[in-house]
Design an enzyme around this catalytic site. Structure first.
Site, PDB file in Angstrom:
ATOM      1  N   GLU A 255       0.868  -1.175   0.000  1.00 54.69           N
ATOM      2  CA  GLU A 255       0.000   0.000   0.000  1.00 54.69           C
ATOM      3  C   GLU A 255       0.904   1.224   0.000  1.00 54.69           C
ATOM      4  OE1 GLU A 255      -2.906   2.355   2.992  1.00 54.69           O
ATOM      5  OE2 GLU A 255      -3.337   0.218   2.772  1.00 54.69           O
ATOM      6  N   CYS A 294      -3.193   7.651   4.578  1.00 55.16           N
ATOM      7  CA  CYS A 294      -3.098   7.117   3.224  1.00 55.16           C
ATOM      8  C   CYS A 294      -4.369   7.374   2.432  1.00 55.16           C
ATOM      9  CB  CYS A 294      -2.818   5.619   3.271  1.00 55.16           C
ATOM     10  SG  CYS A 294      -1.281   5.177   4.094  1.00 55.16           S
TER      11      CYS A 294
END
Length: 515
Positions: A255, A294
């Site tokens: 990620e 994120c």
């Protein structure tokens, strides 16, 4: 004080002076960490043999009970974790809650899901499948736990939630955990693991933690392990091409950078509920955790005729957000976690300013409340405006990991789809509209490049969970969160423990016992 590492069932301090973890408001050195001298190969093997065997001997409901005990322990020590978050991350109370309470909620969710799985040690997937003209020969799919270790190389922004949202499904699946938290904020993750170890909840080897550099960690992973990384795209690229990872086809889940979008529909004019909901969510995403998420909104797509009004509305709300020392009353936005992150944010902001105008903020010399700008790590919330659309480059490629977002006007729905897709895949997009025709074209047009698309209209109102909230009951992820050998990446949801499990097909005779 130097934080010890927990490996091969022992607490061991790393050699040398180590790296200092600091208070991002005062610059004070708090603790030190070092991984030097740690035998990583031995630690991983101990986890595979001792920890893995002990976990796999337990049933799902027994593992779930251990997760429930962990959640109860973390809840009891919540105030201590909030204090560490304040001191080491510069977190406001709301920011600390987002991380710590999010971690506790996630562990509880997996505990409930695991209890429902019952007394089995592996899972059947679907029913038997006929493999012959008659039912004399059939196949059955199973989900089996990996025999290796779940290795987590985590990001600095969520030391609590980032650990437990990965560890909970792994432990529930019967796979031991080896955590390497990001160095700048490793204190909280280390303390949580220390508390769990001291309480004796998990068998030896079920959880390990190393604070400091990753060193030769990837040299020692095998095809039986799974590696999960959250962090920068540059580091992710090096991990994907690591010789041992490639040679042994190690499962790796990445990620990395994500320029997530908030998209205003053509019906969301000033004064409508959708317009107001978008303003509220954009400001929240820019300020919670000081934009260090994120999933935070990085690009704001709005119809060209409304974009300036939206920029003005967001700027007005940002002007009312007090930025400074979280210990001071009324402060809503704290610092970034370190001077290094501040420097990286300023560098990225400089790139964005090459093709954007500043609508709000952007002053590197602004004065935070009750803090010395020279030693602290503050970045003023900054809203930019880019009218170059698809012709822009940095806006769609550079993620400034801080309280920074860019307004990008679009001409029509097709243009909005193209701009959203120009991010080359993102974790999440949120859409603010009640226009069925617009949504019917936009959502299918961007869905394949987004892990989650959240649609908010007047009927939903304030009942949604938030653009950036990651819920354990819902998938998130996307092309920026990839798994090698598994296609488009995603995060597990409660009840789905498949990331640390391996699917196996087992042909059998119809009279064979089902395991």
């Amino acid at each position: 004080m130097k934080l010890a590492n927990y490996v091969y069932g022992q607490w061991i301090e790393g050699a040398g002076e180590g790296a200092a973890l600091t208070d991002p408001v005062t610059g004070e050195a708090l603790v030190r960490v070092s991984s030097d001298g740690i035998d990583v190969a031995r630690a991983l093997e101990f986890a595979r043999t001792a920890g893995g065997a002990a976990l796999k001997a337990l049933t799902y409901e027994e593992r779930a009970a251990k997760l429930a005990a962990i959640a109860e322990l973390l809840q009891a020590k919540r105030a201590e974790y909030f204090d560490i978050s304040l001191r080491n991350s510069g977190a406001t109370e709301g920011d600390a809650s987002f991380d710590v309470d999010g971690a506790i909620f996630t562990v509880k969710s997996y505990a409930r899901a695991g209890k429902a799985l019952g007394a089995g040690r592996h899972l059947k997937e679907g029913g038997r499948v006929a493999l012959a003209k008659t039912d004399v020969f059939q196949g059955q799919h199973f989900l089996m736990p990996l025999t290796g270790v779940a290795v987590f190389i985590n990001a600095f922004n969520f030391p609590a939630w980032g650990l437990w949202e990965k560890a909970a499904p792994a432990l529930l699946a019967g796979v031991p955990v080896f955590a390497k938290p990001a160095t700048p904020t490793a204190w909280l993750a280390q303390r949580m693991v220390a508390d769990v170890v001291e309480a004796g909840i998990l068998p030896p080897g079920a959880i390990s933690i190393v604070c400091g550099g990753a060193r030769d960690l990837l040299d020692h992973v095998t095809e039986c392990d799974v590696v999960s990384f959250t962090g920068s795209a540059d580091t992710a690229a090096r991990m994907r091409t690591h010789p041992n990872v490639v040679a042994r086809s190690v499962r790796i889940n990445i990620e990395a950078d994500s320029v997530n979008s908030a998209i205003l529909g053509p019906d969301a004019q000033p004064g409508t509920p959708e317009f107001d909901l978008a303003v509220k969510e954009i400001v929240r995403e820019m300020t919670v955790k000081t934009g260090q998420k994120c999933t935070a909104i990085r690009r704001i797509l709005a119809p060209a005729g409304v974009s300036r009004a939206l920029a003005d509305a967001v700027s007005g709300k940002l002007a009312g957000c007090k930025v400074g020392n979280p210990r001071s009353e009324g402060v809503r936005v704290g610092p970034l976690v370190s001077k290094a992150q501040q420097a990286a944010a300023f560098e990225g902001l400089a790139k964005l300013r090459q093709e954007c105008e500043v609508v709000f903020g952007g002053d590197p010399d602004f004065e935070p409340v009750d803090a010395d700008a020279a030693v602290s790590a503050f970045v003023q919330p900054t809203l930019l405006y880019c009218d170059k659309g698809l012709a822009a480059r940095h806006v769609h490629d550079v993620e400034v990991f801080g309280p920074v977002a860019t307004m990008v006007p679009y001409a029509d729905t097709r243009d909005a789809v193209a701009i959203a897709r120009r991010g080359h895949g993102s974790l999440v997009a949120s859409v603010y509209s009640g226009d069925a025709a617009f949504l019917g074209e936009l959502v299918p047009g961007i869905a394949d490049l987004h892990g989650r698309v959240m649609v908010v209209d007047a009927a939903v109102g304030a009942n949604h969970t938030g653009h950036g909230n990651v819920m354990p009951t819902c998938l998130h992820g996307g092309p920026r969160a990839r798994r090698r050998r598994r296609g488009v990446g995603r995060s597990a949801r409660a009840g789905d423990v498949s990331p640390p499990l391996r699917r196996a097909g087992r042909p059998r005779g119809a009279g064979s016992p089902v395991a």
